[in-house]
Design a protein around this motif. Structure first.
Motif, PDB file in Angstrom:
ATOM      1  N   PRO A  24      58.447 -60.806  74.751  1.00 51.27           N
ATOM      2  CA  PRO A  24      59.120 -60.140  73.645  1.00 51.27           C
ATOM      3  C   PRO A  24      59.653 -61.139  72.626  1.00 51.27           C
ATOM      4  O   PRO A  24      60.219 -62.168  72.960  1.00 51.27           O
ATOM      5  CB  PRO A  24      60.263 -59.390  74.348  1.00 51.27           C
ATOM      6  N   HIS A  25      59.442 -60.846  71.342  1.00 47.48           N
ATOM      7  CA  HIS A  25      59.754 -61.766  70.267  1.00 47.48           C
ATOM      8  C   HIS A  25      61.126 -61.467  69.656  1.00 47.48           C
ATOM      9  O   HIS A  25      61.669 -60.387  69.786  1.00 47.48           O
ATOM     10  CB  HIS A  25      58.694 -61.655  69.156  1.00 47.48           C
ATOM     11  N   GLU A  26      61.636 -62.466  68.968  1.00 49.36           N
ATOM     12  CA  GLU A  26      62.819 -62.251  68.146  1.00 49.36           C
ATOM     13  C   GLU A  26      62.458 -61.292  67.019  1.00 49.36           C
ATOM     14  O   GLU A  26      61.435 -61.444  66.368  1.00 49.36           O
ATOM     15  CB  GLU A  26      63.295 -63.583  67.557  1.00 49.36           C
ATOM     16  N   GLN A  27      63.280 -60.293  66.780  1.00 44.67           N
ATOM     17  CA  GLN A  27      62.963 -59.292  65.779  1.00 44.67           C
ATOM     18  C   GLN A  27      63.931 -59.336  64.599  1.00 44.67           C
ATOM     19  O   GLN A  27      63.873 -58.485  63.712  1.00 44.67           O
ATOM     20  CB  GLN A  27      62.996 -57.906  66.419  1.00 44.67           C
ATOM     21  N   SER A  28      64.799 -60.359  64.567  1.00 48.65           N
ATOM     22  CA  SER A  28      65.842 -60.385  63.539  1.00 48.65           C
ATOM     23  C   SER A  28      65.282 -60.524  62.130  1.00 48.65           C
ATOM     24  O   SER A  28      65.893 -60.047  61.173  1.00 48.65           O
ATOM     25  CB  SER A  28      66.823 -61.529  63.825  1.00 48.65           C
ATOM     26  N   ALA A  35      59.230 -54.240  63.144  1.00 49.85           N
ATOM     27  CA  ALA A  35      59.870 -54.226  64.461  1.00 49.85           C
ATOM     28  C   ALA A  35      59.372 -53.056  65.307  1.00 49.85           C
ATOM     29  O   ALA A  35      59.138 -53.196  66.515  1.00 49.85           O
ATOM     30  CB  ALA A  35      61.383 -54.156  64.306  1.00 49.85           C
ATOM     31  N   ALA A  36      59.188 -51.907  64.675  1.00 49.90           N
ATOM     32  CA  ALA A  36      58.685 -50.737  65.389  1.00 49.90           C
ATOM     33  C   ALA A  36      57.254 -50.969  65.872  1.00 49.90           C
ATOM     34  O   ALA A  36      56.896 -50.631  67.005  1.00 49.90           O
ATOM     35  CB  ALA A  36      58.751 -49.504  64.496  1.00 49.90           C
ATOM     36  N   ASN A  37      56.424 -51.578  65.006  1.00 53.98           N
ATOM     37  CA  ASN A  37      55.039 -51.878  65.367  1.00 53.98           C
ATOM     38  C   ASN A  37      54.995 -52.850  66.531  1.00 53.98           C
ATOM     39  O   ASN A  37      54.212 -52.685  67.475  1.00 53.98           O
ATOM     40  CB  ASN A  37      54.299 -52.446  64.156  1.00 53.98           C
ATOM     41  N   LEU A  38      55.850 -53.863  66.489  1.00 53.26           N
ATOM     42  CA  LEU A  38      55.888 -54.862  67.548  1.00 53.26           C
ATOM     43  C   LEU A  38      56.325 -54.245  68.876  1.00 53.26           C
ATOM     44  O   LEU A  38      55.766 -54.547  69.932  1.00 53.26           O
ATOM     45  CB  LEU A  38      56.832 -56.000  67.167  1.00 53.26           C
ATOM     46  N   ALA A  39      57.303 -53.359  68.811  1.00 51.85           N
ATOM     47  CA  ALA A  39      57.780 -52.704  70.029  1.00 51.85           C
ATOM     48  C   ALA A  39      56.671 -51.875  70.673  1.00 51.85           C
ATOM     49  O   ALA A  39      56.503 -51.873  71.900  1.00 51.85           O
ATOM     50  CB  ALA A  39      58.994 -51.838  69.711  1.00 51.85           C
ATOM     51  N   VAL A  40      55.902 -51.171  69.836  1.00 51.71           N
ATOM     52  CA  VAL A  40      54.804 -50.358  70.357  1.00 51.71           C
ATOM     53  C   VAL A  40      53.723 -51.251  70.946  1.00 51.71           C
ATOM     54  O   VAL A  40      53.165 -50.966  72.013  1.00 51.71           O
ATOM     55  CB  VAL A  40      54.235 -49.451  69.248  1.00 51.71           C
ATOM     56  N   ARG A  41      53.431 -52.357  70.274  1.00 52.00           N
ATOM     57  CA  ARG A  41      52.402 -53.264  70.773  1.00 52.00           C
ATOM     58  C   ARG A  41      52.799 -53.830  72.127  1.00 52.00           C
ATOM     59  O   ARG A  41      51.986 -53.887  73.051  1.00 52.00           O
ATOM     60  CB  ARG A  41      52.175 -54.410  69.784  1.00 52.00           C
ATOM     61  N   ALA A  43      54.809 -52.485  74.279  1.00 55.28           N
ATOM     62  CA  ALA A  43      54.746 -51.404  75.264  1.00 55.28           C
ATOM     63  C   ALA A  43      53.307 -51.202  75.737  1.00 55.28           C
ATOM     64  O   ALA A  43      53.055 -50.945  76.922  1.00 55.28           O
ATOM     65  CB  ALA A  43      55.304 -50.112  74.673  1.00 55.28           C
ATOM     66  N   GLY A  44      52.352 -51.311  74.807  1.00 55.91           N
ATOM     67  CA  GLY A  44      50.946 -51.206  75.180  1.00 55.91           C
ATOM     68  C   GLY A  44      50.504 -52.356  76.067  1.00 55.91           C
ATOM     69  O   GLY A  44      49.761 -52.155  77.043  1.00 55.91           O
ATOM     70  N   GLU A  45      50.946 -53.570  75.741  1.00 56.37           N
ATOM     71  CA  GLU A  45      50.637 -54.727  76.582  1.00 56.37           C
ATOM     72  C   GLU A  45      51.158 -54.522  77.997  1.00 56.37           C
ATOM     73  O   GLU A  45      50.469 -54.833  78.978  1.00 56.37           O
ATOM     74  CB  GLU A  45      51.260 -55.989  75.987  1.00 56.37           C
ATOM     75  N   ALA A  46      52.372 -54.006  78.102  1.00 56.73           N
ATOM     76  CA  ALA A  46      52.975 -53.777  79.414  1.00 56.73           C
ATOM     77  C   ALA A  46      52.191 -52.738  80.209  1.00 56.73           C
ATOM     78  O   ALA A  46      52.008 -52.867  81.424  1.00 56.73           O
ATOM     79  CB  ALA A  46      54.430 -53.343  79.253  1.00 56.73           C
ATOM     80  N   SER A 101      43.137 -52.328  71.453  1.00 57.17           N
ATOM     81  CA  SER A 101      43.977 -51.119  71.479  1.00 57.17           C
ATOM     82  C   SER A 101      45.366 -51.357  70.901  1.00 57.17           C
ATOM     83  O   SER A 101      46.251 -50.513  71.049  1.00 57.17           O
ATOM     84  CB  SER A 101      44.099 -50.583  72.906  1.00 57.17           C
ATOM     85  N   ASP A 102      45.580 -52.518  70.253  1.00 57.14           N
ATOM     86  CA  ASP A 102      46.853 -52.737  69.564  1.00 57.14           C
ATOM     87  C   ASP A 102      47.016 -51.730  68.429  1.00 57.14           C
ATOM     88  O   ASP A 102      46.018 -51.328  67.810  1.00 57.14           O
ATOM     89  CB  ASP A 102      46.904 -54.139  68.956  1.00 57.14           C
ATOM     90  N   PRO A 103      48.239 -51.310  68.103  1.00 55.05           N
ATOM     91  CA  PRO A 103      48.427 -50.497  66.899  1.00 55.05           C
ATOM     92  C   PRO A 103      48.028 -51.308  65.669  1.00 55.05           C
ATOM     93  O   PRO A 103      48.160 -52.539  65.656  1.00 55.05           O
ATOM     94  CB  PRO A 103      49.930 -50.192  66.907  1.00 55.05           C
TER      95      PRO A 103
END
Length: 272
Positions: A24-28, A35-41, A43-46, A101-103
């Motif tokens: 998980p990356h720094e989102q600041s 940030a929303a796109n990264l969170a979804v990506r 979640a898909g990786e997990a 399958s990444d967003p």
């Protein structure tokens, strides 16, 4: 057409490198949308990680690129992340794409990218290209990685192939110019090379002995699509017979039980 064609070596990508699976990356410094796109990506990786861990032992490192091939004339994946993971499964190795399958980076509401990932399972990787446990870098010198990389390029160029798989059940892909390849030309037996310097694969069948539909991905279901190496005689059979021959080939592979049908074996005989 009932198969795609892709010239090997028609576009060059940066040399793949072994890299840690991203954490998980720094989102600041990200916008709300980023940030929303990264969170979804993530979640898909997990989700992919959980699935592959249920199939075999997943290497922590993945084969990736220092610079995304999309920045150097290569095909666009849904995001700039283009990676390949290694799953050890008894005597066999699964190499699977990670990122199809990444967003989409720049588009919202489009689901999990191409809604698919590709994989090859085989026991036939030369010793020099088969990394020890904890080591994945040697795999980039194997025929299986080179084959999967080129199939992934073709699939990405097509914008994914889930609709074609829904329509035909299975597809065949022809890779001409085999002698131009870096590793396949040295490692694939003549049994898998046609007189006009091509090799072929089936996409989507036969099915493996583990689930290939991931319904718990964050945006939309994702399917894992097997890539199965076929012999020169089998490719010629599909060339001459089209869809009917392809479906018959899938049935014959299943009936023969060749490595559970979906495995790519360099030591099997043709089934046609």
């Amino acid at each position: 057409m009932n198969f795609f064609k892709k010239l090997l070596g028609s576009s060059k990508s940066p040399e793949p490198q072994a890299q840690d699976v991203p954490q998980p990356h720094e989102q600041s410094n990200l916008t709300e949308a980023e940030a929303a796109n990264l969170a979804v990506r993530e979640a898909g990786e997990a989700c992919l990680d959980r699935h592959w861990n249920s199939v075999g032992t997943v290497e922590r490192d993945v084969l990736s690129y220092l610079i995304s091939p999309s920045f150097s004339g290569g095909p666009y994946w849904p995001s700039t992340r283009q990676a390949y993971r290694v799953v050890r499964r008894g005597d066999t190795i699964i190499l699977a794409t990670e990122g199809l399958s990444d967003p989409f980076d720049d588009t919202e509401g489009m689901g999990n990218g191409f809604e698919m990932e590709l994989f090859v399972e085989t026991a036939d990787i030369p010793e020099h290209a088969r990394g020890a446990v904890g080591e994945v870098d040697p795999f980039k010198r194997s025929w299986v990685f080179e084959l999967l990389e080129h199939v992934a390029k073709t699939v990405a160029d097509a914008g994914g192939i889930t609709h074609q798989l829904d329509q035909y059940g299975a597809l065949s892909l022809e890779l001409p110019g085999l002698s131009q390849s870096h590793h396949m030309s040295d490692q694939l037996p003549k049994l898998f090379v046609t007189d006009d310097d091509s090799t072929g694969v089936l996409l989507g069948a036969p099915e493996p002995d583990f689930p290939t539909q991931l319904d718990d991905m964050p945006l939309s279901p994702v399917r894992l699509v097997p890539v199965v190496l076929i012999t020169a005689a089998e490719l010629e059979y599909v060339r001459s017979g089209g869809r009917t021959a392809r479906e018959d080939l899938v049935s014959r592979l299943k009936a023969a039980g060749v490595g559970l049908g979906h495995m790519s074996s360099l030591h099997r005989a043709s089934v046609v």
